[in-house]
Write a protein that holds these residues in place. Structure first.
Motif, short mmCIF file in Angstrom:
data_model
loop_
_atom_site.label_atom_id
_atom_site.label_comp_id
_atom_site.label_asym_id
_atom_site.label_seq_id
_atom_site.Cartn_x
_atom_site.Cartn_y
_atom_site.Cartn_z
N CYS A 72 30.58 74.93 -50.33
CA CYS A 72 30.98 76.28 -49.91
C CYS A 72 29.88 77.24 -50.37
O CYS A 72 29.41 77.14 -51.51
CB CYS A 72 32.31 76.65 -50.55
N GLY A 92 26.23 73.58 -42.31
CA GLY A 92 27.41 72.74 -42.28
C GLY A 92 27.04 71.27 -42.21
O GLY A 92 26.14 70.81 -42.93
N ASP A 93 27.69 70.52 -41.33
CA ASP A 93 27.45 69.08 -41.25
C ASP A 93 26.55 68.68 -40.07
O ASP A 93 26.62 67.55 -39.58
CB ASP A 93 28.78 68.33 -41.15
N GLN A 147 32.25 69.36 -50.82
CA GLN A 147 31.73 70.15 -49.70
C GLN A 147 31.10 71.44 -50.25
O GLN A 147 31.67 72.11 -51.10
CB GLN A 147 32.90 70.46 -48.75
N HIS A 191 36.01 71.65 -44.82
CA HIS A 191 35.29 72.91 -44.64
C HIS A 191 36.21 74.12 -44.48
O HIS A 191 35.82 75.24 -44.81
CB HIS A 191 34.35 72.80 -43.43
N HIS A 211 30.72 73.46 -33.53
CA HIS A 211 30.00 73.72 -34.80
C HIS A 211 28.99 74.85 -34.62
O HIS A 211 28.27 74.91 -33.64
CB HIS A 211 29.27 72.44 -35.22
N GLY A 218 26.33 70.84 -45.54
CA GLY A 218 27.72 70.81 -45.93
C GLY A 218 27.99 69.93 -47.14
O GLY A 218 29.03 70.07 -47.79
N ASP A 240 32.79 78.44 -45.31
CA ASP A 240 33.49 77.17 -45.45
C ASP A 240 34.25 77.03 -46.78
O ASP A 240 34.03 76.09 -47.55
CB ASP A 240 32.52 75.99 -45.28
N THR A 251 31.92 77.15 -40.36
CA THR A 251 30.94 76.48 -39.50
C THR A 251 31.62 75.56 -38.48
O THR A 251 31.18 75.45 -37.35
CB THR A 251 29.94 75.63 -40.31
#
Length: 223
Positions: free
Chosen positions: A23, A157-158, A21, A69, A143, A198, A38, A63
């Motif tokens: 960060c 993020g995602d 992930q 995260h 989110h 992310g 995150d 996020t």
């Protein structure tokens, strides 16, 4: 020889957890105050990266509430004595179950209560830098995306990836909400905006509008 002016904000990416992930370490170059966005795990790795840059962490930003995260965000906040800001409160249910999710995935995680829940249109300061908060539900209902207007940079993020979009098969995920978040809230920021997803490599909104099989202009026209 002309010296290049220091940008007002710098960002470094530090992959953490077995899920790799991204960060992000964001800092104001004028004050050298920063935030980790995150910080989901591998806290020793994160602290080493921060020490290398000489940045003073003044807050942690989140996020969304998924384990990779933010599973260890609460632990790091206590260690550093700094507040947590984000995500939107609609992700409270994800954060409240981090302890259980950690056991399920074989990762150490702890639930926490952010010092500040964020909503669409809020701003977050990092030193003298301002990050705009954009609520982008779909992957999770709470989110948020952090947008650095001066730097034409978004930490998403995602929500969106290079060549893909976030999953929507988790509890309270919604595919149409995700598409609406991307096209209605991210695309208007401009094709020249670089985004940090992310997971995986960075890209630009303009490139994704051309080539992304889920949300390119062509794909959406075929809809």
């Amino acid at each position: 020889m002309t010296e290049t002016a220091e940008p007002p904000v710098r960002v470094g990416i530090i992959p953490v957890t077995p899920l790799e992930q991204n960060c992000s370490l964001v800092w104001c170059t004028k004050t050298m105050k920063g935030a980790l966005v995150d910080p989901g795990g591998d806290l020793d790795k994160l602290k080493a990266a921060v020490a290398k840059t000489g940045v003073t962490i003044e807050k942690l930003l989140v996020t969304h509430g998924h384990l990779d995260h933010c599973g260890q965000t609460g632990i790091l906040a206590k260690e550093l004595g700094v507040p947590i800001e984000g995500p939107h409160e609609d992700d409270r249910f994800w954060i409240s179950q981090l302890d259980d999710d950690g056991k399920r995935w074989g990762m150490h995680a702890e639930s926490f209560e952010p010092d500040r829940w964020l909503t669409d249109g809020d701003t977050v300061t990092v030193g003298e830098a301002v990050l705009e908060v954009i609520h982008c539900p779909g992957h999770t209902p709470g989110h948020v995306v952090f947008y650095i207007r001066d730097g034409h940079l978004a930490i998403v993020g995602d929500v969106l990836f290079a060549g893909s979009i976030g999953r929507t098969d988790f509890p309270k995920g919604n595919h149409q909400d995700l598409i609406d978040s991307i096209t209605g809230k991210l695309w208007p920021l401009g094709n020249d905006v670089t985004f940090i997803p992310g997971h995986g490599p960075t890209s630009t909104f303009g490139r994704e509008r051309q080539v992304n099989g889920f949300v390119s202009d062509y794909a959406l026209e075929q809809g």
